[in-house]
Design a protein around this motif. Structure first.
Motif, PDB file in Angstrom:
ATOM      1  N   VAL A   1       0.844  -1.197   0.000  1.00 42.40           N
ATOM      2  CA  VAL A   1       0.000   0.000   0.000  1.00 42.40           C
ATOM      3  C   VAL A   1       0.878   1.245   0.000  1.00 42.40           C
ATOM      4  CG1 VAL A   1      -1.918  -1.115   1.224  1.00 42.40           C
ATOM      5  CG2 VAL A   1      -0.136   0.109   2.526  1.00 42.40           C
ATOM      6  N   THR A   2       0.256   2.362  -0.316  1.00 43.29           N
ATOM      7  CA  THR A   2       0.888   3.673  -0.181  1.00 43.29           C
ATOM      8  C   THR A   2       0.062   4.491   0.803  1.00 43.29           C
ATOM      9  OG1 THR A   2       1.791   3.654  -2.418  1.00 43.29           O
ATOM     10  CG2 THR A   2       1.528   5.805  -1.365  1.00 43.29           C
ATOM     11  N   VAL A   3       0.721   5.020   1.811  1.00 36.25           N
ATOM     12  CA  VAL A   3       0.067   5.849   2.830  1.00 36.25           C
ATOM     13  C   VAL A   3       0.432   7.300   2.543  1.00 36.25           C
ATOM     14  CG1 VAL A   3      -0.153   6.321   5.297  1.00 36.25           C
ATOM     15  CG2 VAL A   3       0.226   3.982   4.507  1.00 36.25           C
ATOM     16  N   SER A   4      -0.575   8.110   2.206  1.00 38.10           N
ATOM     17  CA  SER A   4      -0.327   9.505   1.837  1.00 38.10           C
ATOM     18  C   SER A   4      -0.960  10.452   2.853  1.00 38.10           C
ATOM     19  CB  SER A   4      -0.881   9.807   0.447  1.00 38.10           C
ATOM     20  OG  SER A   4      -0.766  11.201   0.168  1.00 38.10           O
ATOM     21  N   CYS A   5      -0.122  11.215   3.527  1.00 39.38           N
ATOM     22  CA  CYS A   5      -0.563  12.301   4.411  1.00 39.38           C
ATOM     23  C   CYS A   5      -0.190  13.642   3.796  1.00 39.38           C
ATOM     24  CB  CYS A   5       0.079  12.152   5.786  1.00 39.38           C
ATOM     25  SG  CYS A   5      -0.333  10.624   6.626  1.00 39.38           S
ATOM     26  N   ALA A   6       0.085  13.647   2.490  1.00 38.87           N
ATOM     27  CA  ALA A   6       0.588  14.833   1.798  1.00 38.87           C
ATOM     28  C   ALA A   6      -0.496  15.581   1.048  1.00 38.87           C
ATOM     29  CB  ALA A   6       1.696  14.428   0.826  1.00 38.87           C
ATOM     30  N   GLU A   7      -1.767  15.259   1.317  1.00 40.27           N
ATOM     31  CA  GLU A   7      -2.855  15.858   0.545  1.00 40.27           C
ATOM     32  C   GLU A   7      -3.847  16.613   1.422  1.00 40.27           C
ATOM     33  OE1 GLU A   7      -4.282  12.947  -2.526  1.00 40.27           O
ATOM     34  OE2 GLU A   7      -2.745  11.693  -1.576  1.00 40.27           O
ATOM     35  N   GLY A   8      -3.387  17.077   2.586  1.00 38.87           N
ATOM     36  CA  GLY A   8      -4.260  17.839   3.463  1.00 38.87           C
ATOM     37  C   GLY A   8      -4.623  17.061   4.705  1.00 38.87           C
ATOM     38  N   ASP A   9      -5.759  17.432   5.335  1.00 41.21           N
ATOM     39  CA  ASP A   9      -6.114  16.803   6.599  1.00 41.21           C
ATOM     40  C   ASP A   9      -6.812  15.461   6.425  1.00 41.21           C
ATOM     41  OD1 ASP A   9      -8.578  17.606   5.730  1.00 41.21           O
ATOM     42  OD2 ASP A   9      -8.956  19.020   7.345  1.00 41.21           O
ATOM     43  N   VAL A  10      -7.006  15.027   5.179  1.00 41.07           N
ATOM     44  CA  VAL A  10      -7.500  13.679   4.905  1.00 41.07           C
ATOM     45  C   VAL A  10      -6.320  12.824   4.452  1.00 41.07           C
ATOM     46  CG1 VAL A  10      -9.043  12.245   3.528  1.00 41.07           C
ATOM     47  CG2 VAL A  10      -9.793  14.510   4.277  1.00 41.07           C
ATOM     48  N   GLY A  11      -6.108  11.708   5.139  1.00 36.82           N
ATOM     49  CA  GLY A  11      -5.050  10.789   4.757  1.00 36.82           C
ATOM     50  C   GLY A  11      -5.616   9.654   3.924  1.00 36.82           C
ATOM     51  N   PHE A  12      -4.883   9.223   2.892  1.00 37.59           N
ATOM     52  CA  PHE A  12      -5.368   8.200   1.967  1.00 37.59           C
ATOM     53  C   PHE A  12      -4.466   6.975   2.009  1.00 37.59           C
ATOM     54  CE2 PHE A  12      -6.887  12.246   0.325  1.00 37.59           C
ATOM     55  CZ  PHE A  12      -8.220  11.960   0.017  1.00 37.59           C
ATOM     56  N   ILE A  13      -5.085   5.803   1.919  1.00 32.73           N
ATOM     57  CA  ILE A  13      -4.349   4.556   1.734  1.00 32.73           C
ATOM     58  C   ILE A  13      -4.669   4.064   0.337  1.00 32.73           C
ATOM     59  CG2 ILE A  13      -3.993   2.188   2.489  1.00 32.73           C
ATOM     60  CD1 ILE A  13      -5.444   4.596   4.954  1.00 32.73           C
ATOM     61  N   TYR A  14      -3.652   4.052  -0.519  1.00 32.68           N
ATOM     62  CA  TYR A  14      -3.823   3.635  -1.910  1.00 32.68           C
ATOM     63  C   TYR A  14      -3.311   2.206  -2.100  1.00 32.68           C
ATOM     64  CZ  TYR A  14      -4.338   8.663  -2.832  1.00 32.68           C
ATOM     65  OH  TYR A  14      -4.744   9.975  -2.826  1.00 32.68           O
ATOM     66  N   ASP A  15      -3.923   1.513  -3.020  1.00 30.23           N
ATOM     67  CA  ASP A  15      -3.499   0.161  -3.359  1.00 30.23           C
ATOM     68  C   ASP A  15      -2.173   0.209  -4.120  1.00 30.23           C
ATOM     69  OD1 ASP A  15      -3.547  -2.560  -3.655  1.00 30.23           O
ATOM     70  OD2 ASP A  15      -4.867  -2.539  -5.403  1.00 30.23           O
ATOM     71  N   GLY A  16      -1.232  -0.627  -3.710  1.00 30.00           N
ATOM     72  CA  GLY A  16       0.025  -0.748  -4.436  1.00 30.00           C
ATOM     73  C   GLY A  16       1.076   0.272  -4.026  1.00 30.00           C
ATOM     74  N   LEU A  17       2.220   0.174  -4.683  1.00 29.66           N
ATOM     75  CA  LEU A  17       3.365   1.040  -4.408  1.00 29.66           C
ATOM     76  C   LEU A  17       3.387   2.174  -5.429  1.00 29.66           C
ATOM     77  CD1 LEU A  17       6.047  -1.742  -3.792  1.00 29.66           C
ATOM     78  CD2 LEU A  17       4.532  -0.660  -2.119  1.00 29.66           C
ATOM     79  N   ALA A  18       3.035   3.361  -4.992  1.00 28.72           N
ATOM     80  CA  ALA A  18       2.996   4.521  -5.885  1.00 28.72           C
ATOM     81  C   ALA A  18       4.391   5.135  -6.032  1.00 28.72           C
ATOM     82  CB  ALA A  18       2.009   5.555  -5.345  1.00 28.72           C
ATOM     83  N   ASP A  19       4.530   6.028  -7.012  1.00 26.12           N
ATOM     84  CA  ASP A  19       5.762   6.807  -7.166  1.00 26.12           C
ATOM     85  C   ASP A  19       5.658   8.035  -6.268  1.00 26.12           C
ATOM     86  OD1 ASP A  19       6.706   5.037  -9.009  1.00 26.12           O
ATOM     87  OD2 ASP A  19       6.082   6.212 -10.756  1.00 26.12           O
ATOM     88  N   ILE A  20       6.629   8.216  -5.388  1.00 25.79           N
ATOM     89  CA  ILE A  20       6.621   9.335  -4.446  1.00 25.79           C
ATOM     90  C   ILE A  20       7.849  10.195  -4.692  1.00 25.79           C
ATOM     91  CG2 ILE A  20       6.648  10.007  -2.013  1.00 25.79           C
ATOM     92  CD1 ILE A  20       5.364   7.288  -1.389  1.00 25.79           C
ATOM     93  N   SER A  21       7.626  11.472  -4.965  1.00 32.20           N
ATOM     94  CA  SER A  21       8.746  12.396  -5.167  1.00 32.20           C
ATOM     95  C   SER A  21       8.725  13.451  -4.067  1.00 32.20           C
ATOM     96  CB  SER A  21       8.653  13.073  -6.537  1.00 32.20           C
ATOM     97  OG  SER A  21       7.459  13.829  -6.641  1.00 32.20           O
TER      98      SER A  21
END
Length: 825
Positions: free
Chosen positions: A455-475
């Motif tokens: 999974v990919t755990v994203s806290c970089a999009e504001g006060d909502v955190g997202f768990i995405y399926d798979g390994l995303a590209d993170i820069s």
């Protein structure tokens, strides 16, 4: 009270914050507030504390020092386990006898506290306060025990003894060992306070921070609130209400700068049980409690003002706990300590780091984001603390909730996901301290995720955190803010649409918000067509009516939902760079986009070409939408007049004719928005050829223009910007488009109007930014991730233009640009 130089018990009101070595951080802070802030209106329950002298006396009287040292030595030499050692040490405390003078001091203080409260055997809270709490590099908070609803002298003495013993919980011993603290070098004070009956019907409790816990934005107050005792909020076992306030406007009565209200599910509440067996227990909340706000607006404002008073007194951001007595309705501050996470980040003010998640999978779950990072990894699902030994270091830890027992594996995790908890839960607080990206309160994470899943755990999009399926590209990008030179004449602003992500940009040295799109807020936060709210009772679509009823729980008058949500969303945006301008564009949905909102199909006509159809200004005075536009105006009026964000500027999109401008201003005036009143400025999007051709006439009705280069290019060249066949012809730097832009800038400057641009062109094309600067544009507004690059380009263009003008003596520097553009082509 003991009157010697080494008192055993001392009244909280006699303490100051410098008394940490005597009574610990928690009790010294309570004493500071009682003694120094009582006259400022900060109510703190009175009580008393045992001192570190009492702790050492208890050890000496029961000959515990040598016995504890021997037990700890066996553990350190691995002759016994941590659990065996902790249990043995705690047993020594629990079987100890009170020294006579210490026992009498506690009994006397308790009787006096009961007498002042007008009762016998007063119910009190008994809290541990370690003498090393809240050090800059170590925090002992949450490691020792608290006992609530204690009544009677014998029960109090037993609770105090248990607090002493809790200095040697397994997790506390392990923490001190890891930090290199002498196990016998720390004393424990016991604080005894009159109970606030937050367990009674109508009682509530929670946490308050005087900054945003994720971004460090220091101009806001964050409050979490739930029914019952506050332990559920701290432990993260309940999803609380969340409120945000804007500090600079809090003191300006009668302004009400509540910039966010988010209702939590609040499915359980903690109440008192049987003091002898189960002092506290969790019970389900009623449906009415779940649907209701825990705090009224007046209570939110009161707590926010108290937080600001405490912060000013301490001189630093604060972490406070509060409670409301269900019997009296009175609010209390029950604890305060300096916030330690953001204050320790020495590089926060000088550098700025951003994360971007690209090529991501579908959303599996979402919750409250903690931190601003994004990571990918493999899930390790651990349902209970009994199974923490199964955790695989470097994995994404998924569980229901955490407490201090989970800290050792949290330190080994790549990220954390929990089903329960809010921004001030244990999981959030510890993750923040560890710099661990976390999504808390995801609801169903332990149900939809399984061990071994990537999974990919994203806290970089504001006060909502997202768990995405798979390994995303993170820069990632790190920028030295101090290296950015100031621009001279051309402001560089940002386009912001998402209030949930607004705070993360507060450190950017921008000149304001050049474009805040209302339709983004409506589509994502409100979701309902405004006319469906106005005519809710007459809706024929049963499914839409059900969805609206669910979203607008607590709103008897449905249009108020639209006004509240819209005003709060724009307040969050206006707050980030206050008092710099924030240009808010009124709604510019096309009819097909409006129809996709809940309940929208009944109110929108079908159009073959919505791009140049019933959109923008033409809707505002039309009978089809005039009532909807009235709600937009009400929201802006509340934003500026009730909340106090007078930096908000209104912008009208797609205004085709001068007569249409007159009609729009008239409708705004009918709804209480009068250009010029209280400094209200009204801008116009310059995106139609008629806007340029009649620019001089339009300046009589608007204070400024913002060039919409996409639509202006589309309508100047006659190209559908979404057409694949014509994509090669769509160019914002076509000579005809450049002529339009130059003409609009020239007229605006001649008439004394500000004019900016809010398209992506300057971000993508350096020569376009050069053209705009040379033409004399007032400001360029770009997406935040493009800000640094455009800022540098603008400064470079200004410096080059200055040198060029000085060498040639030319005043019309734009002449040189035409040569550059032709050569580039």
């Amino acid at each position: 009270m003991d009157s010697s130089d080494n008192p055993l018990v001392i009244e909280l009101g006699q303490l100051r914050r410098g008394d940490v070595s005597l009574v610990g951080g928690k009790n010294s802070s309570l004493g500071e507030m009682i003694s120094q802030l009582g006259t400022a209106g900060i109510p703190v329950p009175r009580g008393f504390a045992t001192t570190s002298h009492a702790y050492w006396q208890y050890l000496e009287a029961n000959h515990l020092r040598e016995a504890i040292a021997a037990l700890v030595a066996d553990w350190q030499c691995r002759r016994s386990t941590l659990a065996e050692t902790g249990q043995a040490v705690r047993s020594l405390f629990l079987h100890g006898r009170w020294p006579a003078d210490q026992e009498q001091a506690i009994r006397t203080a308790y009787r006096e506290l009961s007498r002042r409260a007008g009762t016998k055997n007063l119910h009190v809270a008994v809290r541990s306060s370690a003498s090393a709490e809240d050090l800059p590099d170590a925090s002992f908070a949450g490691q020792q025990e608290t006992y609530l609803n204690v009544s009677g002298e014998e029960a109090l003495l037993d609770a105090c003894r248990r607090c002493f013993a809790s200095l040697f919980t397994d997790r506390a011993m392990n923490y001190r060992q890891a930090r290199g603290f002498d196990p016998l070098g720390i004393a424990l004070s016991v604080g005894v306070q009159q109970m606030v009956r937050s367990d009674a019907v109508g009682g509530a409790a929670g946490v308050m921070f005087t900054l945003d816990t994720e971004s460090g934005f220091d101009q806001m107050v964050l409050i979490n609130a739930a029914w019952g005792l506050g332990e559920n909020v701290v432990q993260g076992t309940v999803d609380p209400d969340e409120y945000h306030l804007f500090k600079p406007l809090l003191a300006r009565d009668p302004l009400r700068p509540i910039i966010k209200k988010a209702r939590g599910s609040k499915e359980i509440k903690m109440v008192y049980g049987d003091p002898a067996t189960t002092p506290t227990r969790n019970v389900p909340t009623s449906r009415a409690e779940r649907d209701a706000w825990v705090l009224s607006d007046e209570e939110i404002l009161t707590l926010g003002r108290w937080g600001c008073i405490v912060e000013r007194h301490y001189g630093c951001p604060m972490d406070l706990e509060w409670a409301r007595d269900g019997e009296s309705g009175q609010l209390w501050v029950v604890q305060a300590r300096p916030e330690t996470v953001h204050s320790q980040r020495q590089d926060a003010a000088s550098s700025f780091k951003t994360f971007q998640v690209k090529r991501r999978g579908r959303v599996l779950a979402k919750g409250v984001s903690v931190g601003d990072a994004a990571v990918s990894g493999r899930v390790c699902l651990i349902e209970t603390a009994h199974d923490i030994d199964r955790f695989v270091p470097g994995s994404v830890l998924v569980t229901k909730a955490t407490d201090p027992d989970w800290v050792p594996i949290m330190k080994q995790a790549t990220a954390l996901i929990t089903d329960h908890g809010g921004r001030t839960s244990h999981a959030a607080i510890v993750s923040r301290e560890l710099g661990l990206p976390a999504v808390v309160g995801a609801g169903n994470a332990t149900y939809v995720l399984h061990t071994g899943r990537d999974v990919t755990v994203s806290c970089a999009e504001g006060d909502v955190g997202f768990i995405y399926d798979g390994l995303a590209d993170i820069s990632t990008q790190v920028v030295d803010l101090a290296s950015l030179p100031p621009s001279r004449a051309t402001g560089v602003m940002v386009n912001l649409a998402n209030p949930a992500a607004a705070y993360r940009w507060w450190r950017l040295p921008v000149d304001g918000i050049g474009l805040a799109r209302m339709e983004f807020v409506v589509a994502n936060s409100i979701q309902i067509h405004p006319m469906a709210l106005v005519h809710f009772e007459h809706l024929k679509d049963a499914d839409a009516k059900q969805q609206i009823a669910r979203l607008t729980v607590g709103y008897d008058h449905k249009p108020d939902y639209f006004v509240d949500k819209l005003a709060q969303a724009f307040a969050a945006l206006c707050a980030v760079f206050y008092p710099k301008p924030a240009i808010i564009r009124m709604s510019d949905f096309k009819t097909n986009e409006y129809a996709r909102l809940i309940g929208g199909e009944a109110f929108e006509p079908h159009e073959e070409n919505p791009m140049i159809g019933f959109r923008g200004a033409s809707r505002y005075y039309s009978p089809r939408y005039r009532e909807g536009f009235a709600l937009e105006c009400r929201a802006i009026k509340r934003l500026r007049e009730t909340m106090g964000f007078t930096n908000a500027i209104v912008m009208i999109p797609f205004c085709r004719t001068v007569h249409e401008a007159e009609r729009v201003l008239e409708v705004m005036r009918d709804n209480g928005l009068v250009r010029g009143d209280a400094g209200l400025q009204v801008y116009m999007m310059c995106e139609i050829p008629s806007n340029v051709i009649l620019a001089s006439a339009f300046t009589r009705y608007f204070d400024g223009f913002s060039i919409g280069s996409n639509d202006l290019t589309q309508l100047t060249l006659g190209i559908d910007r979404d057409s694949d066949e014509l994509a090669d012809l769509f160019a914002e730097q076509d000579e005809a488009v450049l002529w339009m832009i130059r003409q609009a800038i020239a007229v605006a400057r001649q008439k004394g109007c500000k004019i900016g641009i809010c398209g992506q062109g300057p971000s993508d094309h350096p020569e376009f930014a050069q053209f705009l600067v040379e033409a004399g544009i007032s400001s360029i507004s770009v997406t935040p991730d493009s800000f640094f690059a455009v800022k540098k380009r603008v400064v470079a263009c200004e410096e080059a233009l200055s040198r060029q003008t000085a060498l040639s003596g030319e005043t019309d520097a734009a002449h040189y640009h035409l040569v550059d553009i032709h050569e580039a082509a």
